[in-house]
Design a protein around this motif. Structure first.
Motif, PDB file in Angstrom:
ATOM      1  N   LEU A 134     109.956  88.402 -33.297  1.00 38.27           N
ATOM      2  CA  LEU A 134     111.123  88.473 -34.174  1.00 38.27           C
ATOM      3  C   LEU A 134     111.154  87.245 -35.073  1.00 38.27           C
ATOM      4  O   LEU A 134     111.035  86.113 -34.587  1.00 38.27           O
ATOM      5  N   VAL A 135     111.318  87.473 -36.367  1.00 37.16           N
ATOM      6  CA  VAL A 135     111.503  86.391 -37.341  1.00 37.16           C
ATOM      7  C   VAL A 135     112.859  86.602 -37.998  1.00 37.16           C
ATOM      8  O   VAL A 135     113.091  87.626 -38.656  1.00 37.16           O
ATOM      9  N   VAL A 136     113.757  85.649 -37.789  1.00 34.52           N
ATOM     10  CA  VAL A 136     115.086  85.692 -38.404  1.00 34.52           C
ATOM     11  C   VAL A 136     115.077  84.743 -39.597  1.00 34.52           C
ATOM     12  O   VAL A 136     114.721  83.566 -39.462  1.00 34.52           O
ATOM     13  N   TYR A 137     115.447  85.272 -40.770  1.00 38.56           N
ATOM     14  CA  TYR A 137     115.499  84.446 -41.978  1.00 38.56           C
ATOM     15  C   TYR A 137     116.963  84.256 -42.360  1.00 38.56           C
ATOM     16  O   TYR A 137     117.633  85.190 -42.773  1.00 38.56           O
ATOM     17  N   SER A 138     117.472  83.027 -42.189  1.00 41.70           N
ATOM     18  CA  SER A 138     118.896  82.761 -42.395  1.00 41.70           C
ATOM     19  C   SER A 138     119.117  81.456 -43.152  1.00 41.70           C
ATOM     20  O   SER A 138     119.979  80.662 -42.793  1.00 41.70           O
ATOM     21  N   LEU A 139     118.325  81.248 -44.200  1.00 40.90           N
ATOM     22  CA  LEU A 139     118.472  80.022 -44.992  1.00 40.90           C
ATOM     23  C   LEU A 139     119.658  80.119 -45.953  1.00 40.90           C
ATOM     24  O   LEU A 139     119.877  81.164 -46.569  1.00 40.90           O
TER      25      LEU A 139
END
Length: 396
Positions: A134-139
């Motif tokens: 899982l890769v969460v992108y939350s920038l």
């Protein structure tokens, strides 16, 4: 030293280490009270130190027993200057994760840069031998330096096409006024897309794919917001909204690239909450204060951790991920219930400085704003001196 809140505009320039740790602990306790989640085992969270990114890391770790690597850009304490809240959050998270026997390491630096991408991949190869599922992108950042050209891009919060005038609130003064937001020019629109659109998410996934560190069936998710028509001129149809649409459009390309791994990319449209980014957007804090009032009255209010637990338990790891007709995961569904929006719209028409505290939850909004920085947190004695020099264990 004694740490007190020092607010300038929509930012608090101090953070309380004990208060931040208590907020992290509250989220951990909430997750541990839920049924065990089926989900990822090796999770990379890009933008892991505050808000939805932090909640994602906590949920993955304490809900799914996952190993996590968090990437963020935070400042440690120096002299009489406290660390940033994200630094204290990450220190508290790692401490509790390690205590629970969970792998948790962090990388601090500019996530837009090639160097941080390379450092992250090296750590994944060294400690996990790949297999990120899982890769969460939350920038969330107001600026970005292009990793190839070195050009500095800055986002703006403006309308597109026409100026927009509507109500807004001075959160600290408790006064309702009017604000006019001017339209952005073409360069400002392009720059905002460059900072807040999907280009960097794509670059991260390309780098991870090329390095061969993604697992079969990998998922990646980025977070967005739609909101009601009331906020469309400044949000959905403004510069930030166009950037979010670019982020959402990136899903198609990512899904094509992940086909060989049977992987999938998603956008989760989340609820309106108090964040450092949202506090800067005119109109939105007043809308949020009214929304909080309505949703709390209906027992529908959720914070970041409640939203992300629901994302993991009811959306992202279902056999068939439920999406709307545009392919978006909607965990803003309670916010967007017609009866909720009808009440908020009615209150919007009525709200003034005189009745603000009666018909809104500005008090709750203020408290959540201060809690972002570790203040106004239950159980914390703010009259006590604290050591502001707190280490993030894996960054020693």
């Amino acid at each position: 030293m004694l740490v007190e809140p020092k607010v300038r505009g929509f930012i608090c320039t101090t953070a309380h280490p004990v208060g931040c740790a208590a907020q992290v602990q509250r989220q951990i306790d909430y997750v541990k009270q839920q049924p065990t989640l089926s989900g990822p085992k090796k999770v990379l969270v890009i933008g892991a130190s505050t808000g939805y990114g932090l909640a994602s890391r906590i949920t993955a770790s304490f809900g799914c027993g996952a190993q996590t690597i968090g990437v963020f850009f935070e400042k440690e304490a120096a002299g009489k200057r406290t660390a940033s809240p994200g630094w204290y959050n990450s220190a508290a998270f790692e401490k509790e994760a390690h205590k629970a026997g969970l792998y948790a390491k962090s990388i601090n630096g500019d996530a837009f840069s090639n160097d941080i991408k390379e450092q992250t991949i090296e750590l994944i190869k060294k400690d996990w031998q790949g297999d990120v599922d899982l890769v969460v992108y939350s920038l969330a950042s107001p600026r970005r330096i292009d990793p190839v050209t070195g050009e500095d891009y800055r986002s703006v919060l403006k309308t597109v096409g026409q100026p927009f005038t509507d109500k807004t609130v001075d959160v600290l003064a408790g006064t309702v006024g009017e604000v006019t937001i001017d339209p952005a020019n073409a360069d400002e629109i392009a720059n905002t897309e460059k900072v807040m659109g999907g280009e960097d998410w794509q670059l991260w996934m390309d780098a991870l794919l090329e390095a061969g560190v993604l697992a079969k069936g990998v998922k990646t998710v980025a977070y967005s917001y739609v909101g009601p028509e009331l906020t469309f001129p400044i949000y959905r149809e403004g510069t930030i909204g166009l950037a979010k649409k670019h982020l959402e459009a990136t899903v198609t390309n990512l899904n094509e690239k992940l086909t060989g791994l049977s992987g999938s990319a998603y956008i989760s449209v989340n609820k309106c909450l108090v964040t450092q980014a949202a506090a800067a957007i005119p109109v939105v804090p007043l809308y949020a204060s009214l929304l909080y009032k309505v949703m709390k009255d209906k027992n529908l209010h959720e914070g970041c951790i409640e939203q992300i637990v629901r994302l993991f338990s009811e959306r992202l790891y279902e056999d068939k991920v439920p999406c709307d007709k545009e392919g978006l995961i909607r965990i803003d569904d309670w916010e967007m219930k017609p009866e909720v929006q009808a009440e908020v719209e009615a209150l919007w028409k009525q709200v003034s400085t005189e009745n603000l505290m009666d018909i809104s939850d500005l008090a709750g909004y203020r408290q959540e704003f201060y809690q972002l920085f570790g203040f106004e947190t239950k159980g914390v004695d703010y009259s006590q001196d604290v050591d502001v020099n707190v280490a993030v264990p894996s960054l020693k």
